[in-house]
Design an enzyme around this catalytic site. Structure first.
Site, short mmCIF file in Angstrom:
data_model
loop_
_atom_site.label_atom_id
_atom_site.label_comp_id
_atom_site.label_asym_id
_atom_site.label_seq_id
_atom_site.Cartn_x
_atom_site.Cartn_y
_atom_site.Cartn_z
N GLY A 19 56.22 66.65 50.01
CA GLY A 19 56.98 65.58 49.36
C GLY A 19 58.47 65.84 49.29
N LEU A 76 56.84 51.43 51.28
CA LEU A 76 55.77 50.54 50.82
C LEU A 76 55.74 50.56 49.29
CD1 LEU A 76 52.96 51.36 53.43
CD2 LEU A 76 54.82 49.71 53.58
N GLU A 84 46.27 61.27 57.48
CA GLU A 84 46.67 60.57 56.25
C GLU A 84 47.23 59.19 56.57
OE1 GLU A 84 47.72 64.34 53.39
OE2 GLU A 84 49.42 63.21 54.17
N GLU A 117 50.75 61.00 58.42
CA GLU A 117 50.81 62.32 59.04
C GLU A 117 49.42 62.88 59.28
OE1 GLU A 117 52.39 65.70 56.98
OE2 GLU A 117 51.58 65.09 55.04
N ARG A 159 45.08 71.63 59.09
CA ARG A 159 44.62 72.76 58.27
C ARG A 159 43.64 72.24 57.24
NH1 ARG A 159 47.08 71.46 53.48
NH2 ARG A 159 49.06 70.37 53.68
P1 ADP Z 1 54.71 65.26 52.99
O1 ADP Z 1 54.41 65.86 54.32
O2 ADP Z 1 56.02 65.70 52.42
O3 ADP Z 1 53.57 65.38 52.02
P2 ADP Z 1 53.93 62.51 53.64
O4 ADP Z 1 54.46 61.75 54.78
O5 ADP Z 1 52.54 63.03 53.75
O6 ADP Z 1 54.94 63.70 53.28
O7 ADP Z 1 54.03 61.62 52.34
C1 ADP Z 1 53.72 62.10 51.05
C2 ADP Z 1 53.66 60.96 50.07
O8 ADP Z 1 54.90 60.25 50.04
C3 ADP Z 1 52.63 59.90 50.40
O9 ADP Z 1 51.35 60.22 49.92
C4 ADP Z 1 53.21 58.71 49.67
O10 ADP Z 1 52.95 58.80 48.28
C5 ADP Z 1 54.69 58.86 49.87
N1 ADP Z 1 55.15 58.14 51.07
C6 ADP Z 1 55.25 58.60 52.33
N2 ADP Z 1 55.68 57.63 53.18
C7 ADP Z 1 55.85 56.52 52.43
C8 ADP Z 1 56.29 55.17 52.71
N3 ADP Z 1 56.65 54.79 53.94
N4 ADP Z 1 56.34 54.29 51.68
C9 ADP Z 1 56.00 54.66 50.41
N5 ADP Z 1 55.59 55.90 50.09
C10 ADP Z 1 55.52 56.82 51.07
#
Ligand code: ADP
Length: 449
Positions: A165, A203, A275, A287, A291
């Site tokens: 995050g 979103l 995800e 993503e 793992r």
């Molecule tokens: P990380 O690799 O840092 O965990 P992610 O891409 O998996 O990043 O996203 C982590 C979280 O961030 C998601 O579960 C969601 O809550 C929020 N998030 C990511 N992309 C978006 C988006 N385009 N719009 C709204 N929230 C998002």
């Protein structure tokens, strides 16, 4: 099968892997920093090797020390666990160059999915729908503002090397862009040593839905259903449940099939997760995690499959031991992450655990390396226990979870248990009516106090 596995990790996940090895008759080698000399993962392992000082840079991220530990202990394989070196393609390749088996995916798949831009490109070519956004890393601020205008506000600026995050900033309008870009770049540089960022449509009310996959790299892939990880704070998961209360049967089957199809086209090996964000009936890839994940436990509870055991079997060259039809989904499971943090401010609370009593009974699982007298070191992640509860129905699961949270005693350090207890009284949670932004609003009043 392997005779000896080195576990390149600490805490509850090191124990989790040790347990699978022990049940398979495999000996274990623990590695530890000087801060962890008395840790439970060291006590339970057959052998242990000190690999460096408390900061992870010198120990749990110290590749030469870990490879040396594996060589001198005669380990046949290394399990990286979660975090630390688990998604480091160079480490996976170096392990193999030392004629040691890396229990995980190929270094190529780790590298492909580790960079968010190449992951998005791969997802697109595998037929997965993407969140609308920039094609690749963005150049200067002017280009970013032009692209954001095309995508439409609000937009999310994300680090291409992101994880946990970090390096994510929302811009509501063109006026926010310069500052949001600077903040995202600075946070990314500080955390990942790289300031490349990209843009996505932000979103406003999605759920986070992820599909647990298992592939053998020999053409077979199965899924273990989805998990709903929408209960987050600062984009980090706090509570997860399986199945998701927000999907209907058709949506559930569709997204699992899409994820399996993508993993099969990759000929993916080991456990992995794709995800998605799910909003207004549509799924968007965000993503792939190459793992095991913290919340793998809830998929285990509803399928009865030991994911770590399967990772080890696959790494040893065995084909998948099951077909999709063999996997039977039963009931509902929820995981609460117990962090050593103040439940209102989320400030880390390292210290000595004075009292410890883990809940038990039917359907209750606690994955933790805690014991009374253990000193939680300040150097690592604050996750100290996972409470995982299974029930025949979601309602039974939540009643059991509430009861288990009442029993759970961790004294001497502050934990997030009071927050979890409070959550059990929230109608939105009980009704399954929440999106990724809901928990922050639920927490906000006390956080601001
Ligand atoms: P990380 O690799 O840092 O965990 P992610 O891409 O998996 O990043 O996203 C982590 C979280 O961030 C998601 O579960 C969601 O809550 C929020 N998030 C990511 N992309 C978006 C988006 N385009 N719009 C709204 N929230 C998002």
């Amino acid at each position: 099968m392997f005779e000896k596995v080195l576990i390149a990790n600490r805490g509850e996940i090191a124990l989790r892997i040790h347990r699978a090895c022990r049940e398979m008759g495999i000996r274990t080698v623990a590695v530890h920093s000087t801060a962890d000399a008395n840790a439970m993962h060291v006590r339970l392992a057959d052998e242990s090797v000190c690999i460096g000082p408390p900061p992870a840079r010198g120990s749990y991220l110290n590749i030469p020390a870990i490879l040396t530990a594996a060589t001198i202990s005669g380990a046949d394989a290394i399990h990286p666990g979660i975090g630390f070196l688990a998604e480091n393609a160079r480490f996976a390749a170096m392990v193999e160059e030392h004629d040691i088996v890396f229990i995980g995916p190929t270094p190529e798949h780790i590298a492909l999915m580790g960079d968010k831009i190449s992951a998005k490109q791969a997802a697109k070519s595998l037929g997965l729908p993407l969140v609308p956004g920039s094609e690749g890393a963005i150049g200067d601020d002017a280009e970013a503002i032009r692209l954001a205008g095309e995508i439409g506000y609000p937009v999310l600026i994300k680090a291409t090397a992101g994880g946990g995050g970090k390096g994510m900033k929302v811009a509501q309008s063109p006026a926010d862009m310069v500052q949001a870009l600077a903040l995202a770049r600075a946070e990314s540089k500080a955390n990942f040593g790289n300031d490349a960022v990209y843009i996505e449509k932000y979103l406003t009310h999605p759920r986070h839905i992820e599909v647990q996959l298992l592939g053998d790299g020999q053409g077979h892939v199965v899924h273990l259903g989805e998990r709903d990880c929408s209960l987050q704070r600062r984009h980090q998961k706090l509570v997860e449940e399986a199945p998701s209360p927000g999907l209907n049967r058709t949506e559930r089957a569709m997204i699992a099939a899409r994820a399996v199809d993508a993993a099969r086209r990759l000929d993916y090996r080991s456990a992995g997760t794709i995800e998605f964000l799910f909003e207004d009936g549509e799924f968007f890839f965000i993503e792939m995690n190459t793992r095991l994940q913290v919340e793998h436990t809830i998929s285990e509870m509803i399928t009865g499959i030991d994911l770590v055991r399967e990772q080890i079997r696959i790494a040893a060259g065995a084909p998948l031991g099951m077909t999709q039809e063999d996997i039977v989904f039963t009931g509902h499971a929820v995981e609460c992450r117990v962090n050593a943090e103040n439940p209102d401010t989320f400030r880390p609370s390292p210290g000595t655990v004075a009292d410890y009593h883990a809940p038990g009974g039917l359907g209750v699982r606690v994955d933790s390396a805690l014991y009374a007298g253990y000193a939680v070191p300040p150097h690592y992640d604050s996750l100290i226990a996972k409470l995982i509860v299974h029930g025949g129905t979601r309602n039974e699961c939540l009643m059991r979870l509430r009861r288990a949270l009442e029993e759970f005693v961790v004294g001497g350090v502050e934990t997030t248990i009071p927050l979890h207890r409070r959550l059990m009284g929230a109608p939105n949670f009980l009704n399954g009516d929440y999106d990724i932004h809901w928990l922050e609003r639920f927490i906000a009043p006390s956080e601001q106090a």
